[in-house]
Design a protein around this motif. Structure first.
Motif, PDB file in Angstrom:
ATOM      1  N   ALA A 198      41.484  -3.019 -46.224  1.00 31.21           N
ATOM      2  CA  ALA A 198      42.778  -2.551 -46.727  1.00 31.21           C
ATOM      3  C   ALA A 198      42.977  -2.956 -48.182  1.00 31.21           C
ATOM      4  O   ALA A 198      42.652  -4.082 -48.577  1.00 31.21           O
ATOM      5  CB  ALA A 198      43.892  -3.136 -45.869  1.00 31.21           C
ATOM      6  N   CYS A 199      43.491  -2.023 -48.981  1.00 29.92           N
ATOM      7  CA  CYS A 199      43.812  -2.350 -50.374  1.00 29.92           C
ATOM      8  C   CYS A 199      45.294  -2.729 -50.466  1.00 29.92           C
ATOM      9  O   CYS A 199      46.030  -2.674 -49.477  1.00 29.92           O
ATOM     10  CB  CYS A 199      43.448  -1.190 -51.298  1.00 29.92           C
ATOM     11  SG  CYS A 199      44.633   0.175 -51.304  1.00 29.92           S
ATOM     12  N   LEU A 200      45.716  -3.104 -51.663  1.00 27.67           N
ATOM     13  CA  LEU A 200      47.114  -3.529 -51.822  1.00 27.67           C
ATOM     14  C   LEU A 200      48.078  -2.387 -51.502  1.00 27.67           C
ATOM     15  O   LEU A 200      49.130  -2.608 -50.900  1.00 27.67           O
ATOM     16  CB  LEU A 200      47.352  -4.031 -53.250  1.00 27.67           C
ATOM     17  CG  LEU A 200      48.776  -4.494 -53.573  1.00 27.67           C
ATOM     18  CD1 LEU A 200      49.190  -5.687 -52.707  1.00 27.67           C
ATOM     19  CD2 LEU A 200      48.899  -4.846 -55.058  1.00 27.67           C
ATOM     20  N   ALA A 201      47.700  -1.166 -51.865  1.00 32.23           N
ATOM     21  CA  ALA A 201      48.584  -0.023 -51.599  1.00 32.23           C
ATOM     22  C   ALA A 201      48.669   0.284 -50.105  1.00 32.23           C
ATOM     23  O   ALA A 201      49.696   0.747 -49.626  1.00 32.23           O
ATOM     24  CB  ALA A 201      48.098   1.205 -52.370  1.00 32.23           C
ATOM     25  N   CYS A 202      47.587   0.030 -49.355  1.00 36.18           N
ATOM     26  CA  CYS A 202      47.642   0.192 -47.896  1.00 36.18           C
ATOM     27  C   CYS A 202      48.738  -0.710 -47.333  1.00 36.18           C
ATOM     28  O   CYS A 202      49.442  -0.337 -46.398  1.00 36.18           O
ATOM     29  CB  CYS A 202      46.327  -0.234 -47.249  1.00 36.18           C
ATOM     30  SG  CYS A 202      44.919   0.838 -47.505  1.00 36.18           S
ATOM     31  N   ARG A 203      48.846  -1.896 -47.906  1.00 39.77           N
ATOM     32  CA  ARG A 203      49.730  -2.922 -47.351  1.00 39.77           C
ATOM     33  C   ARG A 203      51.146  -2.833 -47.907  1.00 39.77           C
ATOM     34  O   ARG A 203      52.106  -3.083 -47.187  1.00 39.77           O
ATOM     35  CB  ARG A 203      49.118  -4.298 -47.657  1.00 39.77           C
ATOM     36  CG  ARG A 203      49.874  -5.482 -47.167  1.00 39.77           C
ATOM     37  CD  ARG A 203      48.969  -6.712 -47.086  1.00 39.77           C
ATOM     38  NE  ARG A 203      48.395  -7.143 -48.339  1.00 39.77           N
ATOM     39  CZ  ARG A 203      49.037  -7.882 -49.228  1.00 39.77           C
ATOM     40  NH1 ARG A 203      50.267  -8.250 -49.002  1.00 39.77           N
ATOM     41  NH2 ARG A 203      48.442  -8.255 -50.351  1.00 39.77           N
TER      42      ARG A 203
HETATM   43 ZN   LIG Z   1      44.479   1.574 -49.585  1.00 41.60          ZN
END
Ligand SMILES: [Zn+2]
Length: 265
Positions: free
Chosen positions: A166-171
């Motif tokens: 997961a990237c920061l934008a996913c979270r």
């Molecule tokens: Zn992401």
């Protein structure tokens, strides 16, 4: 015993951490975005561990209200560019580490050339526009990123492997306004704690030692001393990382110095 073996003897005796891991550290470049109380601690302990090259990004000058957390800086340096203060102290304490300071915020133009030289990035910026931009740039370039943030007595640390975790934008989507109010409270020991945790994660990513926070978020409440490791998952509709599959970055040789490198302070 060589100087290297003598200097790092105590960490070379860690189970699973040997000469090969130490060499990987010595050959690595780590970009630390932000040298405030959090990123300054990260840079300090990466240098102490024997990272070969640190690239530090930070805009702005040292103010008196920074001194409760700026252990790399002194009151006599008030008004100086903070990143050059950090450079000067790190060079004095760790002369074998190459330190490059860039007195700029994270922008695609300024940061991308340095990203291509980085083995791992530590995001220690305090605002979501820069954090999300750095996240996007790392995903695009396939550079792993340690994501670290604090607010008051709370802290968060996670590891982003582009195309894999997961990237920061996913979270966080577009960000969380509660984590970036102007003048948010900072106890230096809290930012330093989170910064040290980020350094540990960066060392793991570079060397392969230990178990990094892949797809996990370490959430700290240091007022109540509650530490939680929470699962995080990729968002299949993430506007940043959906569709990426972890294509490794092509690292630019360190000798190709991009524009914007600071002079020695
Ligand atoms: Zn992401």
């Amino acid at each position: 015993m060589t100087v290297l073996a003598e200097t790092y003897a105590r960490q070379l005796s860690l189970p699973g951490f040997g000469v090969a891991e130490q060499r990987r550290l010595a050959e690595s470049t780590v970009l630390v975005a932000g040298v405030g109380g959090l990123g300054g601690a990260t840079a300090t302990y990466l240098a102490a561990a024997g990272v070969g090259r640190l690239v530090l990004f930070h805009p702005g000058r040292l103010e008196r209200a920074d001194l409760n957390r700026q252990t790399l800086m002194t009151p006599s340096w008030l008004g100086r560019l903070r990143v050059h203060c950090a450079e000067a102290t790190l060079r004095r304490h760790y002369p074998d580490v190459e330190v490059v300071g860039v007195p700029e915020p994270i922008t695609a133009e300024q940061t991308s050339p340095f990203l291509m030289q980085a083995d791992v990035v530590v995001d220690a910026r305090h605002n979501f526009p820069e954090r999300l931009l750095l996240n996007r740039l790392c995903v695009q370039r396939g550079v792993p990123m340690v994501e670290a943030a604090m607010n008051g007595a709370e802290g968060q640390v996670s590891v982003v492997r582009p195309g894999e975790t997961a990237c920061l934008a996913c979270r966080c989507g577009d960000g969380d306004p509660e984590w970036e109010p102007l003048g948010f409270p900072v106890l230096g020991a809290v930012s330093g704690t989170v910064g040290c945790l980020a350094a540990i994660e960066a060392i793991k990513v570079v060397t392969g030692w230990g178990e990094p926070l892949d797809d996990r978020l370490l959430a700290l409440d240091l007022e109540r001393m509650i530490f939680q490791t929470l699962p995080v998952a990729r968002d299949p509709a993430c506007p940043v990382c959906a569709g990426s599959h972890g294509t490794p970055a092509t690292r630019t040789p360190v000798s190709a110095e991009p524009a914007g490198m600071s002079a020695a302070s």
